[in-house]
Design an enzyme around this catalytic site. Sequence first.
Site, PDB file in Angstrom:
ATOM      1  N   TYR A  11      -7.469   4.538  -4.193  1.00 55.59           N
ATOM      2  CA  TYR A  11      -8.363   3.428  -3.810  1.00 55.59           C
ATOM      3  C   TYR A  11      -9.108   3.722  -2.497  1.00 55.59           C
ATOM      4  O   TYR A  11     -10.340   3.829  -2.478  1.00 55.59           O
ATOM      5  CB  TYR A  11      -7.522   2.144  -3.699  1.00 55.59           C
ATOM      6  CG  TYR A  11      -8.194   1.002  -2.996  1.00 55.59           C
ATOM      7  CD1 TYR A  11      -9.499   0.646  -3.302  1.00 55.59           C
ATOM      8  CD2 TYR A  11      -7.519   0.268  -2.015  1.00 55.59           C
ATOM      9  CE1 TYR A  11     -10.117  -0.425  -2.653  1.00 55.59           C
ATOM     10  CE2 TYR A  11      -8.126  -0.795  -1.380  1.00 55.59           C
ATOM     11  CZ  TYR A  11      -9.428  -1.132  -1.692  1.00 55.59           C
ATOM     12  OH  TYR A  11     -10.041  -2.171  -1.053  1.00 55.59           O
ATOM     13  N   ILE A  12      -8.373   3.886  -1.416  1.00 62.76           N
ATOM     14  CA  ILE A  12      -9.052   4.082  -0.125  1.00 62.76           C
ATOM     15  C   ILE A  12      -9.656   5.492  -0.077  1.00 62.76           C
ATOM     16  O   ILE A  12     -10.780   5.691   0.407  1.00 62.76           O
ATOM     17  CB  ILE A  12      -8.068   3.869   1.048  1.00 62.76           C
ATOM     18  CG1 ILE A  12      -7.430   2.478   0.963  1.00 62.76           C
ATOM     19  CG2 ILE A  12      -8.788   4.026   2.390  1.00 62.76           C
ATOM     20  CD1 ILE A  12      -6.298   2.240   1.943  1.00 62.76           C
ATOM     21  N   ASP A  51      -0.383  19.030  -6.513  1.00 57.07           N
ATOM     22  CA  ASP A  51       0.619  18.226  -5.815  1.00 57.07           C
ATOM     23  C   ASP A  51       0.809  18.781  -4.405  1.00 57.07           C
ATOM     24  O   ASP A  51       0.724  20.001  -4.193  1.00 57.07           O
ATOM     25  CB  ASP A  51       1.944  18.290  -6.587  1.00 57.07           C
ATOM     26  CG  ASP A  51       2.897  17.218  -6.117  1.00 57.07           C
ATOM     27  OD1 ASP A  51       3.034  16.201  -6.829  1.00 57.07           O
ATOM     28  OD2 ASP A  51       3.495  17.379  -5.022  1.00 57.07           O
ATOM     29  N   TYR A 141       9.377   2.613   3.057  1.00 61.05           N
ATOM     30  CA  TYR A 141       7.953   2.965   3.089  1.00 61.05           C
ATOM     31  C   TYR A 141       7.504   3.162   4.554  1.00 61.05           C
ATOM     32  O   TYR A 141       6.998   4.222   4.923  1.00 61.05           O
ATOM     33  CB  TYR A 141       7.135   1.865   2.399  1.00 61.05           C
ATOM     34  CG  TYR A 141       5.638   1.994   2.581  1.00 61.05           C
ATOM     35  CD1 TYR A 141       4.986   3.204   2.370  1.00 61.05           C
ATOM     36  CD2 TYR A 141       4.864   0.886   2.970  1.00 61.05           C
ATOM     37  CE1 TYR A 141       3.600   3.315   2.526  1.00 61.05           C
ATOM     38  CE2 TYR A 141       3.491   0.992   3.119  1.00 61.05           C
ATOM     39  CZ  TYR A 141       2.871   2.205   2.905  1.00 61.05           C
ATOM     40  OH  TYR A 141       1.502   2.314   3.078  1.00 61.05           O
ATOM     41  N   LYS A 145       6.666   6.806   6.630  1.00 55.33           N
ATOM     42  CA  LYS A 145       5.357   7.028   7.273  1.00 55.33           C
ATOM     43  C   LYS A 145       5.552   7.321   8.764  1.00 55.33           C
ATOM     44  O   LYS A 145       4.867   8.158   9.343  1.00 55.33           O
ATOM     45  CB  LYS A 145       4.473   5.789   7.083  1.00 55.33           C
ATOM     46  CG  LYS A 145       3.960   5.627   5.666  1.00 55.33           C
ATOM     47  CD  LYS A 145       2.885   6.673   5.397  1.00 55.33           C
ATOM     48  CE  LYS A 145       2.135   6.419   4.114  1.00 55.33           C
ATOM     49  NZ  LYS A 145       0.926   7.210   3.983  1.00 55.33           N
ATOM     50  N   ILE A 205       2.373 -17.722  -4.424  1.00 55.41           N
ATOM     51  CA  ILE A 205       2.368 -17.840  -2.965  1.00 55.41           C
ATOM     52  C   ILE A 205       3.827 -17.837  -2.520  1.00 55.41           C
ATOM     53  O   ILE A 205       4.600 -18.719  -2.912  1.00 55.41           O
ATOM     54  CB  ILE A 205       1.701 -19.156  -2.500  1.00 55.41           C
ATOM     55  CG1 ILE A 205       0.234 -19.187  -2.938  1.00 55.41           C
ATOM     56  CG2 ILE A 205       1.824 -19.328  -0.991  1.00 55.41           C
ATOM     57  CD1 ILE A 205      -0.497 -20.458  -2.521  1.00 55.41           C
ATOM     58  N   ARG A 279       9.629 -14.376   0.793  1.00 61.36           N
ATOM     59  CA  ARG A 279      10.251 -13.076   0.503  1.00 61.36           C
ATOM     60  C   ARG A 279      10.915 -12.573   1.785  1.00 61.36           C
ATOM     61  O   ARG A 279      10.351 -12.744   2.879  1.00 61.36           O
ATOM     62  CB  ARG A 279       9.193 -12.056   0.082  1.00 61.36           C
ATOM     63  CG  ARG A 279       8.671 -12.285  -1.308  1.00 61.36           C
ATOM     64  CD  ARG A 279       7.698 -11.207  -1.701  1.00 61.36           C
ATOM     65  NE  ARG A 279       6.573 -11.097  -0.774  1.00 61.36           N
ATOM     66  CZ  ARG A 279       5.434 -10.483  -1.048  1.00 61.36           C
ATOM     67  NH1 ARG A 279       5.261  -9.900  -2.215  1.00 61.36           N
ATOM     68  NH2 ARG A 279       4.462 -10.427  -0.155  1.00 61.36           N
TER      69      ARG A 279
HETATM   70  N1  LIG Z   1      -3.982  -0.014   0.541  1.00 59.86           N
HETATM   71  C1  LIG Z   1      -3.642  -0.452   1.759  1.00 59.86           C
HETATM   72  O1  LIG Z   1      -3.911  -1.612   2.112  1.00 59.86           O
HETATM   73  C2  LIG Z   1      -2.962   0.483   2.739  1.00 59.86           C
HETATM   74  C3  LIG Z   1      -2.527  -0.037   3.977  1.00 59.86           C
HETATM   75  C4  LIG Z   1      -1.923   0.832   4.895  1.00 59.86           C
HETATM   76  C5  LIG Z   1      -1.787   2.186   4.617  1.00 59.86           C
HETATM   77  N2  LIG Z   1      -2.200   2.661   3.417  1.00 59.86           N
HETATM   78  C6  LIG Z   1      -2.049   4.111   3.147  1.00 59.86           C
HETATM   79  O2  LIG Z   1      -3.311   4.617   2.745  1.00 59.86           O
HETATM   80  C7  LIG Z   1      -3.148   5.652   1.787  1.00 59.86           C
HETATM   81  C8  LIG Z   1      -3.995   5.360   0.561  1.00 59.86           C
HETATM   82  O3  LIG Z   1      -3.623   4.101   0.019  1.00 59.86           O
HETATM   83  P1  LIG Z   1      -4.230   3.611  -1.372  1.00 59.86           P
HETATM   84  O4  LIG Z   1      -4.039   2.149  -1.433  1.00 59.86           O
HETATM   85  O5  LIG Z   1      -5.574   4.192  -1.549  1.00 59.86           O
HETATM   86  O6  LIG Z   1      -3.183   4.307  -2.374  1.00 59.86           O
HETATM   87  P2  LIG Z   1      -3.431   4.914  -3.835  1.00 59.86           P
HETATM   88  O7  LIG Z   1      -2.104   4.910  -4.515  1.00 59.86           O
HETATM   89  O8  LIG Z   1      -4.578   4.234  -4.500  1.00 59.86           O
HETATM   90  O9  LIG Z   1      -3.838   6.419  -3.513  1.00 59.86           O
HETATM   91  C9  LIG Z   1      -2.901   7.431  -3.211  1.00 59.86           C
HETATM   92  C10 LIG Z   1      -3.366   8.690  -3.914  1.00 59.86           C
HETATM   93  O10 LIG Z   1      -2.476   9.769  -3.586  1.00 59.86           O
HETATM   94  C11 LIG Z   1      -2.198  10.527  -4.758  1.00 59.86           C
HETATM   95  N3  LIG Z   1      -0.890  11.165  -4.556  1.00 59.86           N
HETATM   96  C12 LIG Z   1       0.302  10.574  -4.315  1.00 59.86           C
HETATM   97  N4  LIG Z   1       1.258  11.497  -4.142  1.00 59.86           N
HETATM   98  C13 LIG Z   1       0.668  12.720  -4.256  1.00 59.86           C
HETATM   99  C14 LIG Z   1       1.135  14.061  -4.160  1.00 59.86           C
HETATM  100  N5  LIG Z   1       2.423  14.345  -3.947  1.00 59.86           N
HETATM  101  N6  LIG Z   1       0.247  15.062  -4.318  1.00 59.86           N
HETATM  102  C15 LIG Z   1      -1.067  14.794  -4.555  1.00 59.86           C
HETATM  103  N7  LIG Z   1      -1.572  13.544  -4.649  1.00 59.86           N
HETATM  104  C16 LIG Z   1      -0.708  12.516  -4.519  1.00 59.86           C
HETATM  105  C17 LIG Z   1      -2.228   9.506  -5.886  1.00 59.86           C
HETATM  106  O11 LIG Z   1      -2.475  10.076  -7.142  1.00 59.86           O
HETATM  107  C18 LIG Z   1      -3.373   8.575  -5.432  1.00 59.86           C
HETATM  108  O12 LIG Z   1      -4.622   9.003  -5.935  1.00 59.86           O
HETATM  109  C19 LIG Z   1      -1.651   5.753   1.516  1.00 59.86           C
HETATM  110  O13 LIG Z   1      -1.143   6.809   2.297  1.00 59.86           O
HETATM  111  C20 LIG Z   1      -1.113   4.408   1.989  1.00 59.86           C
HETATM  112  O14 LIG Z   1       0.222   4.526   2.430  1.00 59.86           O
HETATM  113  C21 LIG Z   1      -2.785   1.846   2.472  1.00 59.86           C
END
Ligand SMILES: NC(=O)c1ccc[n+]([C@@H]2O[C@H](COP(=O)([O-])OP(=O)(O)OC[C@H]3O[C@@H](n4cnc5c(N)ncnc54)[C@H](O)[C@@H]3O)[C@@H](O)[C@H]2O)c1
Length: 332
Positions: A11-12, A51, A141, A145, A205, A279
């Site tokens: 996503y991000i 990976d 989690y 991190k 909620i 929760r």
């Molecule tokens: N979404 C949020 O609000 C949020 C908030 C804080 C931090 N984050 C961090 O931002 C990052 C992205 O979040 P997101 O919501 O886009 O997550 P997401 O799950 O949509 O994206 C993570 C991507 O990493 C890939 N991936 C996971 N493990 C892998 C591996 N071993 N090798 C190769 N690719 C791998 C997945 O296929 C996926 O495309 C993450 O590290 C998450 O912890 C997200």
Amino acid sequence: MNILVTGGAGYIGSVVVEECLRDGHKTVVYDNLVKGHREAVAPEAEFVKGDLLNGELLKKVFRQYEIEAVIHMAAYSLVGESVQNPAKYYQNNVVAGLSLLDAMREADVKKIVFSSPAAVYGEPEKQPIEETDKLAPTNPYGETKLAFEHALRWYENAYNLRYVSLRYFNAAGATQRCGELHDPETHLIPLVLQAAIGQRSFVEIYGEDYPTRDGTCVRDYIHVIDLARAHILALKILDEKSVIYNLGCGGAGYTVREVIETAGNVTNLEIPVRTAARRAGDPAVLIASSEKIKSELGWNPEYQDLRLIIDSAWQWLRNHLQNSEVKYTTST
Ligand SMILES: NC(=O)c1ccc[n+]([C@@H]2O[C@H](COP(=O)([O-])OP(=O)(O)OC[C@H]3O[C@@H](n4cnc5c(N)ncnc54)[C@H](O)[C@@H]3O)[C@@H](O)[C@H]2O)c1
């Protein structure tokens, strides 16, 4: 620069890739697609399916594309799952992360921007949360991190690796092409929109008795484009120093009820709601102070307004459902 984005099909990550390309960087996505979507990767970016644990492939990719910096977003990020199955989180967020760092070390790649979460703070003692506040994760989690952040500090000390750790609060919203499609989905805005269109029968909620303006939890939402732009700024500061920044929109944040109400106004649809008990481990308020990145890097979020954030997510969801060409497959 030549940049490798791990997790760039997520996503991000997919939005960060769009911003890297817009800023003129040659961008390579490295993703195993365990959660991501190949279609989410901008066509102008190179894509390597791999990976993080595959150090040999990583080194090959670093050399082939002459990578100068890594934006490391690949991880698992479901809080509940991390409590049920911590091994999965230590394996991917720590062990696989270290495999990336070691491949970088061997290929002489010295710069990394890391996606960290608000979960590293646990249940904060004060609001808004500053980068110097106590780090006390309450789940694997956040713990995994934080472990990776600590590794970055020691790798810098010993191997001259430069890092920026960006601690995100709640990423939300969409660009024209890229939006949020997690499976399972746990984030409030997509859940609310799915309830609006009947993809789920209601949105829950958790707790209405918090000491907040309407009794529901307050959270800090940041538009994914503003978040992605912070990565571009972070790449620039890597020439000077290693640093940690919070990324949220601060202010008063938004309650769960306010998110649901705004989504109702944006979509003009009724959103069925059910209330449930609190929760465990959900703090009443989580707001970031982003003053540090604003003052040091001039980060200036453009889409702070909740209505804009939800509207972009809504437009994306509608296009996504209508247009079969962008119908991403769910991965798990
Ligand atoms: N979404 C949020 O609000 C949020 C908030 C804080 C931090 N984050 C961090 O931002 C990052 C992205 O979040 P997101 O919501 O886009 O997550 P997401 O799950 O949509 O994206 C993570 C991507 O990493 C890939 N991936 C996971 N493990 C892998 C591996 N071993 N090798 C190769 N690719 C791998 C997945 O296929 C996926 O495309 C993450 O590290 C998450 O912890 C997200």
